[in-house]
Design an enzyme around this catalytic site. Structure first.
Site, mmCIF file in Angstrom:
data_model
loop_
_atom_site.group_PDB
_atom_site.id
_atom_site.type_symbol
_atom_site.label_atom_id
_atom_site.label_comp_id
_atom_site.label_asym_id
_atom_site.label_seq_id
_atom_site.Cartn_x
_atom_site.Cartn_y
_atom_site.Cartn_z
ATOM 1 C CD GLU A 104 -2.723 1.430 2.088
ATOM 2 O OE1 GLU A 104 -4.324 1.132 2.675
ATOM 3 O OE2 GLU A 104 -2.226 0.890 4.089
ATOM 4 C CE1 TYR A 180 -3.310 8.955 6.523
ATOM 5 C CE2 TYR A 180 -4.265 6.266 5.150
ATOM 6 C CZ TYR A 180 -3.695 7.832 6.627
ATOM 7 O OH TYR A 180 -4.489 7.124 8.336
ATOM 8 C CB ALA A 324 -8.752 -5.191 7.846
ATOM 9 C CB CYS A 348 -13.038 -10.465 13.569
ATOM 10 S SG CYS A 348 -13.104 -9.169 13.879
HETATM 11 FE FE1 SF4 Z 1 -9.619 -7.334 16.509
HETATM 12 FE FE2 SF4 Z 1 -11.329 -7.913 18.046
HETATM 13 FE FE3 SF4 Z 1 -11.059 -8.461 16.025
HETATM 14 FE FE4 SF4 Z 1 -9.219 -9.390 16.898
HETATM 15 S S1 SF4 Z 1 -11.074 -9.489 17.444
HETATM 16 S S2 SF4 Z 1 -8.910 -8.970 15.125
HETATM 17 S S3 SF4 Z 1 -8.850 -7.610 18.242
HETATM 18 S S4 SF4 Z 1 -11.636 -6.844 16.431
#
Ligand code: SF4
Ligand code: ADP
Length: 689
Positions: A104, A180, A324, A348
């Site tokens: 990036e 940016y 991400a 996540c």
């Molecule tokens: Fe980020 Fe929490 Fe997901 Fe882990 S669990 S990637 S710390 S948002």
């Protein structure tokens, strides 16, 4: 297990200009807190995702020139020979598993205030970017770019592109997002230029188009060129001759890059906390792009469900599934889907501890994946632990720490027994995940319990409050105490140092509410903890129809929430729920009718009438059992999680992981490695005025 055929689509290759991604799993650029000063740490972190099946793995923001310096926030650079060597470790690690490596390339313009390099920030029109936001705050005002600055900017990108190819990158980004520099040119109310780079939409996209051309030409078309663009503001603006400015600008650029990476504009909307924003939240902003361009499109949405991913492709929203946070929480997400093990995905939870680590200026950390950032330093792998022991261990407590400890010990081959005093497993999350918006946080328990229940060497016992005598009688080789923490009734001074507990009628802590105590309104919630508990309790009580006033020692509600991108959402929720809030005050006294407050700087006394007080301040580890076991001389005794040091759930899972790797291990197996940057070849020779 074989993969379900409905997911085959996710494993189709996708052509990106001159390159081919092996599947649709695309780890989009995201901050890792790892810079060129930690090249081995970074390579191992990114390489792990390629090992886990991500078809493209990207860096975070990578500065093209010292006039784009984000310090003290961590960022990468491609300024010289040493930087090429540093990135080469990452591209090798990514290529080793057949994935493409993307970089990036980044110039922050007015949003990079150059605290270290001390260049004047560059901008289209001399206007600061979000001047009171902590990341962009500076007393320096940006320079208006003249024609030679624009030429230089294009040359810096071209030079960085040459270095990027030499470093082994396959996909090179032009970054027109998140405030940016190239993005700053796109916004009509920010770009006031009257030359060929300002005014009409054609003029405002000119810089982006020239940057794309320069990057492509510099690498003679051998590398793919991606455009990362934020569309939230543009989509909200009407345009003449197009549905919105976003449609107009994508229309003008539709043939320029080899890939569109589309996203939101602000960290709090782009990387929004699950507490307030659901999976797939970007779709209404980015859903039109594929209808305008034939180029592949990648976007994010905290996708963890393969069915949602398939739907994004089938409905023509995205070609590649960007990840991400899901890639941090589970680097092996693609592999698990590929092998029909989607029920093993470590989903996540959207807590944003990962983004807080970037705000803290340190390597990424994750609530769900304690190995994130420790792949090289401690040699931790997110999926495997060396099977090195057949001994027995008892784990006391089944909160995030107890479950993580038990899972790691069991993976090491130990015979593990979990004893939990309560009737269910999950500790603090049993109640906390019922607070407004925190339902997804229970994934921390679901993932671990799901694995533990399948392991033949694990026994779980609920309603088993153990005493030191019980533990001695049990006779396990190792004892891990994960008994959690309790909130105190302590008030604090103006310096936020806890004082004595306050006694009296209708004074509560979060533990009382968790136990089901009815709270009589109006209620004051006094928060000097400043993470989620105070604001979540205020929302919980207000949601039940109670009249709530939130009081904090800080200048804004949930002050640490600025780190997790929660704070703006907290303020919106307070307004929606009618929660009054007061800042920069401490609670002095409460007689059951009148709450005495003091302004923290002037000590001016104020009084408000309330019937109840909830104090969200200090937590103390519940160490009674540990101390009794210590007194009894228990061998191989370990204290972990909140009982060891109260903190966020991320601290509990990390501490427990670390503890359980250390239990019975030889010191030589616990050594840490220390990373170091490659020595630069000499001075940076391109210093300008
Ligand atoms: Fe980020 Fe929490 Fe997901 Fe882990 S669990 S990637 S710390 S948002
Ligand atoms: P952490 O975040 O460190 O995992 P939690 O508070 O979530 O901490 O979990 C601690 C767990 O320990 C709770 O479920 C609690 O019921 C349990 N516990 C506390 N004392 C005992 C004990 N003596 N025996 C068994 N379980 C206990």
């Amino acid at each position: 297990m074989p993969r379900a055929s409905r997911y085959d689509l996710l494993f189709e290759p996708v052509k990106i200009g001159p390159k081919v991604a092996p599947n649709r799993f695309y780890q989009v650029p995201h901050a890792s807190g790892m810079t060129n000063a930690n090249p081995h740490v970074r390579a191992a972190f990114r390489g792990m995702k390629a090992e886990g099946g991500w078809g493209v793995v990207s860096t975070g923001a990578c500065s093209v020139h010292p006039s784009s310096d984000d310090s003290p926030f961590p960022f990468a650079s491609l300024w010289d020979e040493a930087d090429i060597r540093s990135h080469r470790l990452t591209t090798d690690a990514v290529h080793a598993h057949g994935a493409l490596a993307a970089v990036e390339l980044w110039h922050g313009g007015a949003a990079a205030v150059n605290r270290t390099s001390r260049y004047a920030p560059l901008s289209p029109s001399g206007v600061p970017w979000m001047a009171t936001h902590v990341g962009f705050m500076s007393s320096a005002r940006p320079k208006i770019m003249d024609a030679s600055d624009i030429r230089e900017l294009i040359r810096w990108h071209a030079d960085a592109a040459v270095r990027a190819e030499e470093a082994g990158f396959d996909i090179l980004y032009v970054y027109a997002g998140m405030g940016y520099l190239p993005y700053q040119f796109l916004l009509s109310d920010y770009n006031h230029r009257t030359d060929a780079y300002g005014g009409s939409a054609e003029n405002r996209v000119r810089l982006v188009a020239e940057l794309i051309d320069a990057v492509r030409e510099a690498t003679h078309g051998r590398c793919a060129v991606a455009l990362r663009i934020s569309l939230q503001e543009l989509r909200a603006r009407p345009a003449e001759g197009a549905e919105t400015e976003a449609h107009e600008i994508i229309g003008l650029l539709k043939d320029a890059p080899d890939l569109f990476d589309v996203k939101m504009d602000y960290s709090s909307t782009d990387c929004a906390p699950s507490r307030y924003v659901q999976e797939g939240s970007h779709e209404p902003v980015v859903d039109f792009v594929k209808a305008i361009t034939d180029k592949p499109v990648v976007g994010v949405g905290r996708f963890t469900s393969p069915d949602t991913m398939v739907s994004m492709v089938r409905r023509g929203v995205l070609d590649l599934i960007g990840g991400a946070r899901p890639s941090i929480a589970d680097p092996f997400l693609p592999k698990k889907i590929s092998e029909g093990r989607e029920d093993e995905i470590r989903e996540c939870i959207g807590c944003n501890i990962c983004i807080s680590s970037w705000h803290d200026g340190v390597w990424v950390r994750c609530t769900q994946n304690p190995s994130a950032g420790e792949e090289w330093r401690r040699g931790w792998h997110p999926e495997t632990v060396a099977e090195d022991s057949a001994e027995s261990a008892v784990v006391i407590g089944s909160g995030p720490a107890g479950l993580e400890a038990a899972l790691t010990l069991a993976r090491r081959g130990m015979q593990v027994t979990i004893a939990e005093a309560g009737s269910e497993f999950g500790g603090r999350l049993l109640w906390e995940s019922k607070l407004p918006g925190l339902r997804e946080w229970f994934r921390v328990v679901d993932y671990r319990l799901g694995r533990l229940l399948q392991m033949p060497n694990v026994s779980l016992f609920a309603e088993s409050r153990l005493t030191a005598e019980d533990v001695a009688e049990f006779g396990a080789d190792h004892v891990v105490v994960a008994t959690g923490a309790k909130w105190t009734r302590n008030l604090c001074g103006a310096n936020e140092i806890p004082t004595a507990p306050i006694e009296g009628l209708r004074i509560y802590t979060p533990d009382d509410i968790a136990a089901g105590t009815e709270i009589e309104g109006p209620v004051a919630v006094f928060d000097y903890d400043n993470y989620y508990m105070g604001s979540a309790i205020a929302e919980h009580l207000a949601g039940q129809g109670t009249d709530v006033t939130y009081i904090t020692t800080a200048g804004a509600a949930q002050s640490w929430g600025v780190m997790t991108n929660e704070q703006p959402h907290v303020h919106v929720a307070f307004q929606r729920l009618g929660i009054a809030y007061r800042t920069l005050e401490i609670v002095e006294d409460f007689d059951g009718e009148t709450l005495g407050l003091s302004q923290i700087f002037t000590a001016e006394r104020r009084e408000i009438p309330v019937r109840s007080l909830v104090i969200v301040g200090q937590r103390l580890g519940d160490t009674a059992l540990y101390e009794a076991l210590l007194d009894a001389g228990t061998p191989s005794l370990h204290l972990t999680g909140d009982a060891h040091a109260p903190g966020a759930i991320a601290h509990a899972t990390y501490q427990a992981h670390r503890t359980s790797r250390a239990v019975g291990a030889a010191p030589a197996d616990l050594l840490e490695r220390r990373d170091a940057p490659f020595a630069p070849p000499g001075l940076y020779t391109e210093a300008a005025e």
